[in-house]
Structures are given as C-alpha cells and as structure tokens.
Scaffold this motif. Structure first.
Motif, PDB file in Angstrom:
ATOM      1  N   GLU A   9      48.952  41.314  52.993  1.00  0.00           N
ATOM      2  CA  GLU A   9      48.135  42.508  52.784  1.00  0.00           C
ATOM      3  C   GLU A   9      48.043  42.824  51.299  1.00  0.00           C
ATOM      4  N   PRO A  10      46.912  43.343  50.848  1.00  0.00           N
ATOM      5  CA  PRO A  10      46.767  43.701  49.435  1.00  0.00           C
ATOM      6  C   PRO A  10      47.769  44.771  49.023  1.00  0.00           C
ATOM      7  N   THR A  11      48.234  44.648  47.802  1.00  0.00           N
ATOM      8  CA  THR A  11      49.126  45.640  47.228  1.00  0.00           C
ATOM      9  C   THR A  11      48.268  46.718  46.576  1.00  0.00           C
ATOM     10  N   PRO A  12      48.535  47.991  46.855  1.00  0.00           N
ATOM     11  CA  PRO A  12      47.758  49.042  46.187  1.00  0.00           C
ATOM     12  C   PRO A  12      47.920  48.947  44.669  1.00  0.00           C
ATOM     13  N   VAL A  13      46.832  49.088  43.964  1.00  0.00           N
ATOM     14  CA  VAL A  13      46.852  48.987  42.509  1.00  0.00           C
ATOM     15  C   VAL A  13      46.904  50.389  41.912  1.00  0.00           C
ATOM     16  N   PRO A  14      47.993  50.694  41.157  1.00  0.00           N
ATOM     17  CA  PRO A  14      48.029  51.997  40.483  1.00  0.00           C
ATOM     18  C   PRO A  14      46.871  52.110  39.495  1.00  0.00           C
ATOM     19  N   SER A  15      46.407  53.295  39.275  1.00  0.00           N
ATOM     20  CA  SER A  15      45.286  53.533  38.367  1.00  0.00           C
ATOM     21  C   SER A  15      45.541  52.879  37.013  1.00  0.00           C
ATOM     22  N   GLY A  16      44.611  52.061  36.568  1.00  0.00           N
ATOM     23  CA  GLY A  16      44.710  51.411  35.266  1.00  0.00           C
ATOM     24  C   GLY A  16      45.487  50.116  35.268  1.00  0.00           C
ATOM     25  N   TRP A  21      45.989  43.928  33.748  1.00  0.00           N
ATOM     26  CA  TRP A  21      46.122  42.495  34.013  1.00  0.00           C
ATOM     27  C   TRP A  21      44.852  41.753  33.613  1.00  0.00           C
ATOM     28  N   GLU A  22      43.700  42.354  33.844  1.00  0.00           N
ATOM     29  CA  GLU A  22      42.450  41.730  33.429  1.00  0.00           C
ATOM     30  C   GLU A  22      42.390  41.616  31.906  1.00  0.00           C
ATOM     31  N   HIS A  23      42.792  42.670  31.203  1.00  0.00           N
ATOM     32  CA  HIS A  23      42.786  42.653  29.742  1.00  0.00           C
ATOM     33  C   HIS A  23      43.783  41.624  29.221  1.00  0.00           C
ATOM     34  N   LEU A  24      44.970  41.559  29.809  1.00  0.00           N
ATOM     35  CA  LEU A  24      45.976  40.588  29.396  1.00  0.00           C
ATOM     36  C   LEU A  24      45.442  39.166  29.547  1.00  0.00           C
ATOM     37  N   ALA A  25      44.811  38.874  30.674  1.00  0.00           N
ATOM     38  CA  ALA A  25      44.240  37.538  30.887  1.00  0.00           C
ATOM     39  C   ALA A  25      43.150  37.244  29.860  1.00  0.00           C
ATOM     40  N   ASP A  26      42.330  38.237  29.544  1.00  0.00           N
ATOM     41  CA  ASP A  26      41.277  38.059  28.537  1.00  0.00           C
ATOM     42  C   ASP A  26      41.876  37.733  27.170  1.00  0.00           C
ATOM     43  N   MET A  50      46.838  41.930  44.292  1.00  0.00           N
ATOM     44  CA  MET A  50      46.278  43.212  43.876  1.00  0.00           C
ATOM     45  C   MET A  50      44.760  43.255  44.055  1.00  0.00           C
ATOM     46  N   CYS A  51      44.194  42.199  44.618  1.00  0.00           N
ATOM     47  CA  CYS A  51      42.746  42.123  44.875  1.00  0.00           C
ATOM     48  C   CYS A  51      41.923  42.388  43.618  1.00  0.00           C
ATOM     49  N   LEU A  52      42.262  41.695  42.535  1.00  0.00           N
ATOM     50  CA  LEU A  52      41.575  41.922  41.266  1.00  0.00           C
ATOM     51  C   LEU A  52      40.310  41.107  41.104  1.00  0.00           C
ATOM     52  N   GLY A  53      40.008  40.259  42.059  1.00  0.00           N
ATOM     53  CA  GLY A  53      38.790  39.471  41.960  1.00  0.00           C
ATOM     54  C   GLY A  53      38.996  38.211  41.149  1.00  0.00           C
ATOM     55  N   GLU A  54      37.910  37.717  40.570  1.00  0.00           N
ATOM     56  CA  GLU A  54      37.928  36.419  39.899  1.00  0.00           C
ATOM     57  C   GLU A  54      38.100  36.486  38.379  1.00  0.00           C
ATOM     58  N   ALA A  59      39.612  33.738  33.502  1.00  0.00           N
ATOM     59  CA  ALA A  59      40.111  33.807  32.121  1.00  0.00           C
ATOM     60  C   ALA A  59      41.240  32.810  31.898  1.00  0.00           C
ATOM     61  N   LEU A  60      42.108  32.663  32.881  1.00  0.00           N
ATOM     62  CA  LEU A  60      43.254  31.773  32.715  1.00  0.00           C
ATOM     63  C   LEU A  60      42.859  30.294  32.687  1.00  0.00           C
TER      64      LEU A  60
END
Length: 66
Positions: A9-16, A21-26, A50-54, A59-60
């Motif tokens: 099951e997806p883990t709820p993502v705290p606000s921000g 994680w997207e910024h870190l990967a970028d 965390m269901c962050l998408g692609e 980026a990685l």
C-alpha cells in the motif's frame, strides 16, 4: 497490520516530502552524481512507496553507477 509488517500500500506523503525527494533526484542527476546499486534501489523503492510518479526514476537514469 503491525508496524513491522510490509505492505504494498502507498505510504502517505507528508506535505513537502515528495517534492524533497524529487528535488534531490534532480540535483543528483544535474551533477551526474554516481550512485551505488543499493543507493539507487533505496531511493527508487521509497519513491514508489510514496507514489511519486516517474520524475525520481527518470532523473536517476542520468546518474552513473558508482
């Protein structure tokens, strides 16, 4: 479900947190920062849970193996 059990099951993502994680990967991909297979898999697993998408996996792909 207990705290020690695993779940698909997806883990709820705290606000921000997702954008962190997207910024870190970028940032890693911009510098073409080398990653070990274990580091890469850890980030990819977390991004998936965390269901962050692609964005993170895409980026990685620019980060070479260390």
């Amino acid at each position: 479900m207990t705290a020690t059990s695993t779940s698909a099951e997806p883990t709820p993502v705290p606000s921000g947190c997702g954008s962190f994680w997207e910024h870190l990967a970028d940032v890693l991909s911009e510098d073409e920062q080398p990653l070990t297979a274990v580091e890469r898999q850890g980030v990819l697993t977390l991004a998936e849970r965390m269901c962050l998408g692609e964005r993170v996996p895409r980026a990685l792909t620019l980060c070479p193996e260390r």
